[in-house]
Design an enzyme around this catalytic site. Structure first.
Site, mmCIF file in Angstrom:
data_model
loop_
_atom_site.group_PDB
_atom_site.id
_atom_site.type_symbol
_atom_site.label_atom_id
_atom_site.label_comp_id
_atom_site.label_asym_id
_atom_site.label_seq_id
_atom_site.Cartn_x
_atom_site.Cartn_y
_atom_site.Cartn_z
ATOM 1 N N LYS A 66 -14.672 -9.174 18.287
ATOM 2 C CA LYS A 66 -14.598 -7.734 18.578
ATOM 3 C C LYS A 66 -14.475 -7.039 20.130
ATOM 4 O O LYS A 66 -13.966 -5.651 20.127
ATOM 5 C CB LYS A 66 -15.501 -6.628 18.362
ATOM 6 C CG LYS A 66 -15.536 -7.489 16.540
ATOM 7 C CD LYS A 66 -17.267 -7.153 16.368
ATOM 8 C CE LYS A 66 -17.457 -7.088 14.436
ATOM 9 N NZ LYS A 66 -19.025 -6.607 14.005
ATOM 10 N N SER A 105 -16.902 -12.447 15.187
ATOM 11 C CA SER A 105 -17.527 -10.694 15.930
ATOM 12 C C SER A 105 -17.409 -11.336 17.528
ATOM 13 O O SER A 105 -17.444 -9.624 18.000
ATOM 14 C CB SER A 105 -18.360 -10.550 15.305
ATOM 15 O OG SER A 105 -19.019 -9.588 14.182
ATOM 16 N N VAL A 134 -21.100 -14.912 13.135
ATOM 17 C CA VAL A 134 -21.989 -15.275 12.855
ATOM 18 C C VAL A 134 -21.102 -16.651 12.544
ATOM 19 O O VAL A 134 -21.991 -17.334 11.579
ATOM 20 C CB VAL A 134 -22.497 -15.172 10.693
ATOM 21 C CG1 VAL A 134 -22.650 -13.490 11.130
ATOM 22 C CG2 VAL A 134 -20.564 -14.121 10.555
ATOM 23 N N TYR A 190 -26.499 -6.058 18.872
ATOM 24 C CA TYR A 190 -26.657 -5.245 17.393
ATOM 25 C C TYR A 190 -28.034 -4.058 17.668
ATOM 26 O O TYR A 190 -27.873 -3.832 18.981
ATOM 27 C CB TYR A 190 -25.844 -5.324 15.960
ATOM 28 C CG TYR A 190 -24.692 -6.433 15.819
ATOM 29 C CD1 TYR A 190 -23.530 -5.386 16.332
ATOM 30 C CD2 TYR A 190 -25.199 -7.316 15.949
ATOM 31 C CE1 TYR A 190 -22.259 -6.124 15.613
ATOM 32 C CE2 TYR A 190 -24.232 -8.375 15.852
ATOM 33 C CZ TYR A 190 -22.382 -7.832 16.168
ATOM 34 O OH TYR A 190 -20.939 -7.862 15.819
ATOM 35 N N TYR A 208 -8.147 -6.789 10.406
ATOM 36 C CA TYR A 208 -10.073 -7.580 10.644
ATOM 37 C C TYR A 208 -10.146 -8.672 11.156
ATOM 38 O O TYR A 208 -10.809 -10.081 11.531
ATOM 39 C CB TYR A 208 -10.364 -6.122 10.413
ATOM 40 C CG TYR A 208 -12.148 -6.591 10.279
ATOM 41 C CD1 TYR A 208 -12.001 -6.766 11.865
ATOM 42 C CD2 TYR A 208 -13.072 -7.267 8.899
ATOM 43 C CE1 TYR A 208 -14.032 -6.449 12.283
ATOM 44 C CE2 TYR A 208 -14.109 -7.274 9.854
ATOM 45 C CZ TYR A 208 -14.859 -7.223 10.803
ATOM 46 O OH TYR A 208 -15.777 -7.826 11.830
#
Ligand code: DON
Length: 301
Positions: A63, A60, A256, A238, A186
């Protein structure tokens, strides 16, 4: 700085709490002891300790950087029309806030927003888009970047939840019908291989207004640096973003694969690798190291 990193590495290497990510089967093969800490200053000085040359998948942490590409390719207004900038307070892979009323995913850090953002990389077909993605990431890290094909395949074959998110977005006309192509891009961005020093260099590039301080190559237009840093600060962790702002006080992004990247604007970039995660998918040692670094260096004011 070197002494400080060595002290923190020694202190937190003993922290054995947390678990390896296993929902992407390949990630469960990591060694829980791996631990690297790197700092690159806005002047290009590099400090590193531990497993800082070991490669792992960026996940992530890709992103915000893909968000930067989207901003360059489509401009702020169009990107804002397609992906919001509002924190969700939900987990990274939540489907809860994806409904007809929202019109667009909440922000580019949760999976829904990130999948919509990957669709905003311009190019003549998937190969061209992937090349653009890899070329931009290479300019952030200062060398050619590769991908881990096993992790890519592992996520591609087991990523049913992301597939569900993408199909929901197709249903609400947030993305087009080429769902598998968008998901491939992605999953590819998530499988890019970096070291903690690469992450620190990427963070330092943001700290330095979009210019890589080691190579002097421009990775991002200075106009968009604040967009990246704002969404990283408000949404990067998050449902832990509020507590992160309270405890650490600088923009950051977790992955992760065990990576963490944090930016002290105008000062330096931090990159950490330790694959033992908490229940939200954040590296536990990275939280501790960032909290202590930002406090001791006086960045959390
Ligand atoms: O979409 C996924 O599930 C992964 N490829 C990335 C998730 C991730 O890194 C969440 N952040 N902590």
């Amino acid at each position: 700085m070197q002494e400080l990193l060595e002290e923190l590495h020694q202190r937190y290497a003993g922290l054995k709490e947390g678990r390896l990510a296993n929902y992407i089967p390949e990630l469960a093969k990591a060694n829980p002891d791996w631990f690297g800490i790197s700092v690159v200053t806005a002047e290009g000085q590099v400090f590193q300790v531990g497993d800082c040359q070991r490669k792992f998948t960026i996940q992530s942490i890709s992103k915000p950087f893909v968000y930067g590409i989207a901003l360059e390719d489509y401009g702020r207004e169009e990107v804002l029309r397609r992906v919001g900038v509002e924190p969700t307070g939900d987990a990274f892979n939540s489907l809860i806030r994806l409904d007809e009323k929202s019109k667009r995913p909440f922000n580019p850090m949760v999976n829904a927003g990130a999948i919509a953002t990957s669709n905003l990389i311009k190019g003549e077909g998937p190969a061209d888009r992937l090349n653009r993605l890899m070329q931009v990431f290479s300019s952030y890290v200062g060398h050619e970047i590769g991908a881990d094909m096993s992790v890519f395949m592992s996520e591609r074959t087991t990523g049913h939840r992301n597939r569900a998110i993408a199909h929901l977005m197709l249903n609400f006309q947030m993305i087009g019908p080429n769902v598998e192509e968008i998901l491939d891009l992605y999953f590819q961005q998530c499988s890019l291989l970096v070291t903690s020093t690469d992450l620190a260099c990427m963070a330092a590039t943001l700290a330095h207004g979009g210019l890589n301080p080691v190579t002097s190559q421009r990775a991002l237009s200075p106009d968009y640096v604040r967009d990246l840093l704002s969404v990283m600060f408000t949404c990067g962790l998050y449902d832990f973003s509020g507590e992160w702002a309270y405890r650490v006080g600088i923009p950051a992004k977790s992955g992760v694969g065990g990576g963490m990247l944090a930016v002290a604007p105008g000062r330096l970039g931090i990159g950490i690798f330790s694959p033992l995660l908490d229940e939200r998918g954040t590296s536990l040692r990275a939280i501790k190291v960032c909290e202590e670094l930002s406090t001791r260096l006086g960045y959390h004011k």
